[in-house]
Each structure stands twice: as C-alpha cells, then as structure tokens.
Design a protein around this motif. Structure first.
Motif, mmCIF file in Angstrom:
data_model
loop_
_atom_site.group_PDB
_atom_site.id
_atom_site.type_symbol
_atom_site.label_atom_id
_atom_site.label_comp_id
_atom_site.label_asym_id
_atom_site.label_seq_id
_atom_site.Cartn_x
_atom_site.Cartn_y
_atom_site.Cartn_z
ATOM 1 N N LEU B 214 0.843 -1.210 0.000
ATOM 2 C CA LEU B 214 0.000 0.000 0.000
ATOM 3 C C LEU B 214 0.874 1.255 0.000
ATOM 4 O O LEU B 214 0.741 2.125 -0.864
ATOM 5 N N HIS B 215 1.759 1.330 0.977
ATOM 6 C CA HIS B 215 2.620 2.500 1.079
ATOM 7 C C HIS B 215 3.552 2.607 -0.133
ATOM 8 O O HIS B 215 3.727 3.671 -0.720
ATOM 9 N N ARG B 216 4.128 1.456 -0.523
ATOM 10 C CA ARG B 216 5.083 1.434 -1.638
ATOM 11 C C ARG B 216 4.407 1.978 -2.910
ATOM 12 O O ARG B 216 4.986 2.750 -3.667
ATOM 13 N N THR B 217 3.170 1.566 -3.107
ATOM 14 C CA THR B 217 2.451 1.987 -4.314
ATOM 15 C C THR B 217 2.093 3.470 -4.245
ATOM 16 O O THR B 217 2.185 4.187 -5.249
ATOM 17 N N LEU B 226 3.955 5.717 -11.632
ATOM 18 C CA LEU B 226 2.865 4.830 -12.036
ATOM 19 C C LEU B 226 1.645 5.665 -12.405
ATOM 20 O O LEU B 226 1.428 6.729 -11.815
ATOM 21 N N THR B 227 0.860 5.180 -13.350
ATOM 22 C CA THR B 227 -0.460 5.760 -13.548
ATOM 23 C C THR B 227 -1.379 5.195 -12.464
ATOM 24 O O THR B 227 -1.026 4.224 -11.773
ATOM 25 N N LEU B 228 -2.560 5.762 -12.363
ATOM 26 C CA LEU B 228 -3.520 5.276 -11.380
ATOM 27 C C LEU B 228 -3.872 3.814 -11.676
ATOM 28 O O LEU B 228 -3.961 2.983 -10.762
ATOM 29 N N GLU B 229 -4.035 3.510 -12.953
ATOM 30 C CA GLU B 229 -4.413 2.162 -13.339
ATOM 31 C C GLU B 229 -3.295 1.170 -12.994
ATOM 32 O O GLU B 229 -3.551 0.097 -12.438
ATOM 33 N N GLN B 230 -2.058 1.569 -13.273
ATOM 34 C CA GLN B 230 -0.923 0.703 -12.930
ATOM 35 C C GLN B 230 -0.803 0.519 -11.416
ATOM 36 O O GLN B 230 -0.470 -0.565 -10.941
ATOM 37 N N ALA B 231 -1.080 1.583 -10.690
ATOM 38 C CA ALA B 231 -1.006 1.502 -9.231
ATOM 39 C C ALA B 231 -2.039 0.512 -8.703
ATOM 40 O O ALA B 231 -1.752 -0.315 -7.833
ATOM 41 N N ARG B 232 -3.247 0.580 -9.267
ATOM 42 C CA ARG B 232 -4.286 -0.371 -8.846
ATOM 43 C C ARG B 232 -3.870 -1.807 -9.143
ATOM 44 O O ARG B 232 -4.068 -2.704 -8.331
ATOM 45 N N GLU B 233 -3.300 -1.978 -10.328
ATOM 46 C CA GLU B 233 -2.879 -3.336 -10.715
ATOM 47 C C GLU B 233 -1.801 -3.852 -9.773
ATOM 48 O O GLU B 233 -1.798 -5.027 -9.402
ATOM 49 N N ARG B 234 -0.887 -2.948 -9.390
ATOM 50 C CA ARG B 234 0.173 -3.396 -8.507
ATOM 51 C C ARG B 234 -0.377 -3.851 -7.161
ATOM 52 O O ARG B 234 0.036 -4.893 -6.639
ATOM 53 N N VAL B 235 -1.296 -3.089 -6.604
ATOM 54 C CA VAL B 235 -1.882 -3.492 -5.309
ATOM 55 C C VAL B 235 -2.644 -4.803 -5.467
ATOM 56 O O VAL B 235 -2.482 -5.735 -4.674
ATOM 57 N N ALA B 236 -3.447 -4.873 -6.526
ATOM 58 C CA ALA B 236 -4.293 -6.054 -6.711
ATOM 59 C C ALA B 236 -3.463 -7.310 -6.965
ATOM 60 O O ALA B 236 -3.899 -8.433 -6.670
ATOM 61 N N ALA B 237 -2.247 -7.125 -7.502
ATOM 62 C CA ALA B 237 -1.412 -8.276 -7.840
ATOM 63 C C ALA B 237 -0.718 -8.867 -6.607
ATOM 64 O O ALA B 237 -0.196 -9.977 -6.653
ATOM 65 N N GLU B 238 -0.711 -8.120 -5.513
ATOM 66 C CA GLU B 238 -0.020 -8.585 -4.298
ATOM 67 C C GLU B 238 -0.800 -9.748 -3.672
ATOM 68 O O GLU B 238 -2.013 -9.651 -3.492
ATOM 69 N N ARG B 242 -6.691 -7.650 -1.322
ATOM 70 C CA ARG B 242 -7.837 -7.391 -2.193
ATOM 71 C C ARG B 242 -8.133 -5.891 -2.130
ATOM 72 O O ARG B 242 -8.427 -5.358 -1.066
ATOM 73 N N LEU B 243 -8.010 -5.242 -3.272
ATOM 74 C CA LEU B 243 -8.177 -3.783 -3.328
ATOM 75 C C LEU B 243 -9.651 -3.408 -3.210
ATOM 76 O O LEU B 243 -10.497 -3.972 -3.899
ATOM 77 N N ASP B 244 -9.953 -2.441 -2.341
ATOM 78 C CA ASP B 244 -11.299 -1.863 -2.326
ATOM 79 C C ASP B 244 -11.292 -0.658 -3.272
ATOM 80 O O ASP B 244 -11.996 -0.652 -4.281
ATOM 81 N N TYR B 245 -10.488 0.353 -2.960
ATOM 82 C CA TYR B 245 -10.350 1.470 -3.897
ATOM 83 C C TYR B 245 -8.953 2.058 -3.813
ATOM 84 O O TYR B 245 -8.284 1.973 -2.781
ATOM 85 N N LEU B 246 -8.520 2.632 -4.926
ATOM 86 C CA LEU B 246 -7.327 3.468 -4.955
ATOM 87 C C LEU B 246 -7.687 4.608 -5.897
ATOM 88 O O LEU B 246 -7.904 4.392 -7.096
ATOM 89 N N VAL B 247 -7.820 5.804 -5.327
ATOM 90 C CA VAL B 247 -8.301 6.949 -6.110
ATOM 91 C C VAL B 247 -7.479 8.178 -5.745
ATOM 92 O O VAL B 247 -6.785 8.204 -4.733
ATOM 93 N N TRP B 270 -8.307 -4.951 1.695
ATOM 94 C CA TRP B 270 -8.276 -6.020 2.691
ATOM 95 C C TRP B 270 -6.963 -6.770 2.536
ATOM 96 O O TRP B 270 -6.551 -7.093 1.415
ATOM 97 N N VAL B 271 -6.319 -7.019 3.671
ATOM 98 C CA VAL B 271 -5.124 -7.861 3.672
ATOM 99 C C VAL B 271 -5.504 -9.055 4.527
ATOM 100 O O VAL B 271 -5.663 -8.919 5.747
ATOM 101 N N GLY B 272 -5.708 -10.192 3.880
ATOM 102 C CA GLY B 272 -6.386 -11.278 4.576
ATOM 103 C C GLY B 272 -7.759 -10.752 4.955
ATOM 104 O O GLY B 272 -8.435 -10.129 4.129
ATOM 105 N N PRO B 273 -8.197 -10.950 6.204
ATOM 106 C CA PRO B 273 -9.531 -10.469 6.598
ATOM 107 C C PRO B 273 -9.525 -9.039 7.142
ATOM 108 O O PRO B 273 -10.561 -8.536 7.567
ATOM 109 N N THR B 274 -8.381 -8.369 7.116
ATOM 110 C CA THR B 274 -8.232 -7.081 7.783
ATOM 111 C C THR B 274 -8.265 -5.938 6.771
ATOM 112 O O THR B 274 -7.526 -5.946 5.793
#
Lengths: 282, 282
Positions: B214-217, B226-238, B242-247, B270-274
């Motif tokens: 999260l912080h790294r992105t 990164l573009t916003l779209e690339q940033a979302r992809e990076r978080v989602a790929a971890e 599970r990404l809720d939003y990145l705006v 969400w990171v696991g259930p958190t």
C-alpha cells in the motif's frame, strides 16, 4: 431628525471586527434579525425590537440561493439594499451584514451543510423541497460568524407566523448547542384576526373575508370546541378556500400529535390563488 | 512522579464553566482532541501534542451512537473511562469531557444535524453509510460547546490517516465558519512504511509483509512513476491483498481528480480479513 447610518459589512472578517470592536467598547448584548432584504413594515417592527432589546443591533440582508428551489425566483427576488439600509438607519440599527454570495459560499455550494431531515420535508417543506435546510444552513453560519463569546448574550429574532421555520431554528440551537437565544416575534393580526402577510394584498375584499376562517377555526380548535376533523371540514367548507393542511404537531420535532395542550396547530390554505399560512398554540 | 488528575466534565454546562474559568485565569489558547475513548498509543501521542501546543488541553471521550450503523458495534464498543483518564493524566491533559449519551442528545437523536452529502457517502462512507454525518454532527457540537470566544485561538486535532474524516472536518470548519483551526496529525509509519493502526495486530507476519504494498504503491504514484491504473494493478497483484479502492481526489470536496500535484491519493484494501487504509499527498 438626524439618523446615524449603520455600518454596512460585506465580508465575514469585517462583520467580526465590527462586533469585536463594539463589544470591546462596552456592548453587553447582541441582537440579530436575519432577512433576505426587500424589507417591509413587519421586518422593521422586528428591527425596532432588536434595537430596543440589545446594545448592538445587527440585521443581515442576504438573498440565500440555498433556500430557493429550481423552479423558484432566486434571480428575480427583489434586491434593494440602499432602500433597506435607509429604512434600518431610521430604526437605529448599528450594523447591516450584506455579503455577496461568494462571501458566504466561496467556491460554490457548501459540501457540509445542515439538514432537518423529515421535519423540514413535511408541511411547508413538502411544497418547497430543500427550503428549510437552506435556511438552516445560512442561519447556522450567521450564528457561528457572529458568536460574540461566552459572556455576551446573543439573541436572534424570528416571526411566529413562519412557525415551522421558527421551530426548526429553535431545534437547531438546541441540537447544535448554539449560544443564541431565539426570541420569537408574535403574529401581528388585523382587527378581525387575519395574520398580516405581504400576500394579503393579493386578496379581494371578498377573499379577505373568507380568509378569516383560518384564524376563527384555529381559535375554536385551541378552545377544544372542534375536533381536528371538524376544523378541517370548517375550513374546507368556506367558499374560495382550498385547504392544504391543518394539523397539530409537537413543537419539539414537528411530529403529528393529537390537539392537546402544548401542541401547535398549523394551517395552510389557498384563498383564491393566494396561499396563506397561520398557526396557534393549543 | 505526581500527576495532576484532569477534571472530568460530564455535562455541557460544566465543561463551559471550566473553560470559562481557565480562560479567565489566563489560558490564552485551547486545544481539543476528540476521541471515542479506548485510548491507545496513537491517541496519547496526539494528546501530548495537544498538551504541548495549548494552554488548556481538552480531550473528549464519547462513544457517539450517530456514527455507528445498524449492523455495527455501538453496544460492544470498548468503554474504559477510568483507564483513559489515568492515561490522559499522565500526559498532563487538563479536562476530559465524557458526557452520557442523554447529555449530548437529550430526548433522542437530533432533529437538526450535519450532512456532508455525497462527499461523506463515497470511499469509506460507502462501506459505512451515515458514519461521517454522525461524526460531523458530534464534532460540530463539540466546537460550538467549547468555542472559547473570538480572542482565544482554538485548535482541534485529527489524524491524517483517516483522510476522509480530516477533509470533511476541514470542510465543515470552512463551510460553517467555525473559529477552529484544524491541526492535522501526520501518519505514523513503521520503519518499512506500514501506517500504524490498531488493526495491524490482526496481521500475520506474512500479511504484514504484503501490506507494505500500500505505502510502496502510494510513494510510486506520488512520484509519478505509475499511472492510477498501474497503481491499482500493482496493489491487486499482491498476494493476500484485495483492493477496495485506490483513487485520487480533490481535498476540497473529495471529487475524483487526476493524480496531479495537490491531489490526495487514498487507498483501502483487505489484507487477509483485515481492512487497511492509507493515503498520501501527490
């Protein structure tokens, strides 16, 4: 007769400076009469009372876009600041706060605002969606802008004729803990009981006669001589009169209640093409 | 070491009297840290700053029912006033305002309240309907209750981690003309960048590692790498994330904007259930 001209403030900072200076110079009480200008006899009556009851008398003149709906007359609402200031000078008012819209809402409509939820959406609010929330939002700002500090009593004046507005303002003061005392101004009536309104001028002599049914019915309802249903029937039976609502509410939250002592009876009706409102405490 | 116990006020009148007395005795600045109690390290850090920067340091402890939704944990929210007061005593806080619910909302929920409209219904507000309006309503009351008067600077402290809450509070101060300066408290991070949160304790060692994305992105997004779209992809790929939003939003009104300088990047995942949130100015 010489009259002292009120100081006309057009910015929040200027108004705050004027109030602080006058409090520092000894003003021990502050009174506010909020208006949208186009002042008539009724306003000036309240301005006189504001003047008499406070060391520092302030009248705001601001046509508040938030309290006009899309179909309403914000653009064409009468604006006559020079005349209003002259009339207020004659009453001895100290300060007139007449900000441009951009001063009250810099950058456009506020993001955070005041809402009265369902209490502002019923009765008069049903015919003017958003109206009361707009009025509360601007008056909340006036209260916060003017707050003269904990040691200085601060009063604001609202007419009892606009009962729903008055109740919502009183409720806002309580719900927001504003250090403001709302001083209600009683309804002024003609000798025969018709509540004075600038709209009465649209009534023909005959319609004005029929309009008396509103006050007469409220009196009978308050005296327990009629049930709510009978009261409605009496208003509806009057020629040229079309009833919008006649209800009794709890003044605390505007919820409908039985017509028992403490309740407030509210009536709205068209008389010919003219919509009139009136009210009375049970 | 002796510590002076803070005065615990449970009524609005008592709090106002205490503030007036201390201002009369020479306190020239007032600071407020609003909390719901159950104070942890992060709160106490801010309490220390409130203490250091103001003559009179006040902490409110009030579990505000308005900011809990129907499915949420208002009843079971931890209440530990004695412990909280002891911890605040150690930080040298002067006053604790801990009113019962009936003192803040006599007769039940307020009729007139504060709303942030769509700005409070998006992002975190989308998962907690009504939450921000409830928080604004109670903080608006605290500001009005405590307002020490025009001559006394009044500051309120909010963490930058709850970015949407901070922005809405800043916006309320501006839209309501509160004489309060909001002092944002920067996010505290672990050495490796994870924003500190009491929820981090729920993360396994492996999840805590994944949460660093999260912080790294945000850093890479803020640096324009990164573009916003690339940033979302990076978080989602971890893994496990599970990404809720990145705006990116305009801090004035929380409207979505391009990730340009001045915008604020907000992330929730969400990171696991958190569920974790973080943010960074572009």
């Amino acid at each position: 007769m010489t009259v002292t001209q009120p100081v006309v403030c057009t910015t929040v900072a200027q108004l705050r400076e004027e109030i602080a200076a006058r409090v520092a110079a000894g003003a021990a009480t502050v009174g506010l009469l909020p208006t949208m200008g186009a002042l008539h006899h009724g306003h000036l009556e309240i301005a006189r009372r504001t003047r008499a009851e406070n060391d520092l008398a302030v009248v705001s003149v601001f046509v508040n876009p938030l309290q006009f709906g899309p179909g309403e007359d914000f653009e064409s609402y009468p604006r006559q600041l020079a005349q209003d200031v002259a009339a207020l000078a004659a009453e001895g008012v100290d300060l007139v706060f007449a900000p441009p819209v951009e001063e009250m809402y810099p950058g456009g409509a506020p993001v955070v605002s005041v809402t009265s939820g369902t209490a502002g959406a019923v009765l008069e609010g049903a015919t003017r969606p958003g109206h009361f929330d707009g009025a509360l939002t601007v008056v909340n700002k006036l209260f916060t802008i003017m707050a003269p500090g904990p040691r200085i009593p601060f009063r604001a004046y609202f007419g009892e004729k606009d009962a729903q507005q008055l109740l919502l303002m009183q409720r806002m003061v309580r719900d927001f803990d504003h250090r403001v005392e709302i001083r209600p101004v009683p309804i002024v009536r003609s000798e025969r009981g018709l509540a004075l309104s600038s709209r009465n001028q649209y009534l023909s002599a005959e319609q004005a006669e029929h309009a008396l049914v509103l006050h007469r019915t409220l009196v009978a309802l308050a005296a327990g001589e009629l049930t709510l249903e009978q009261a409605r029937e009496r208003v509806a039976a009057e020629p040229e009169v079309r009833l919008d609502y006649l209800v009794t509410v709890d003044p605390q939250d505007l919820e409908l209640v039985d017509p028992a002592p403490g309740a407030l009876a509210l009536v709205a009706a068209w008389v010919g093409p003219t919509r009139l409102i009136d009210n009375m405490r049970i």
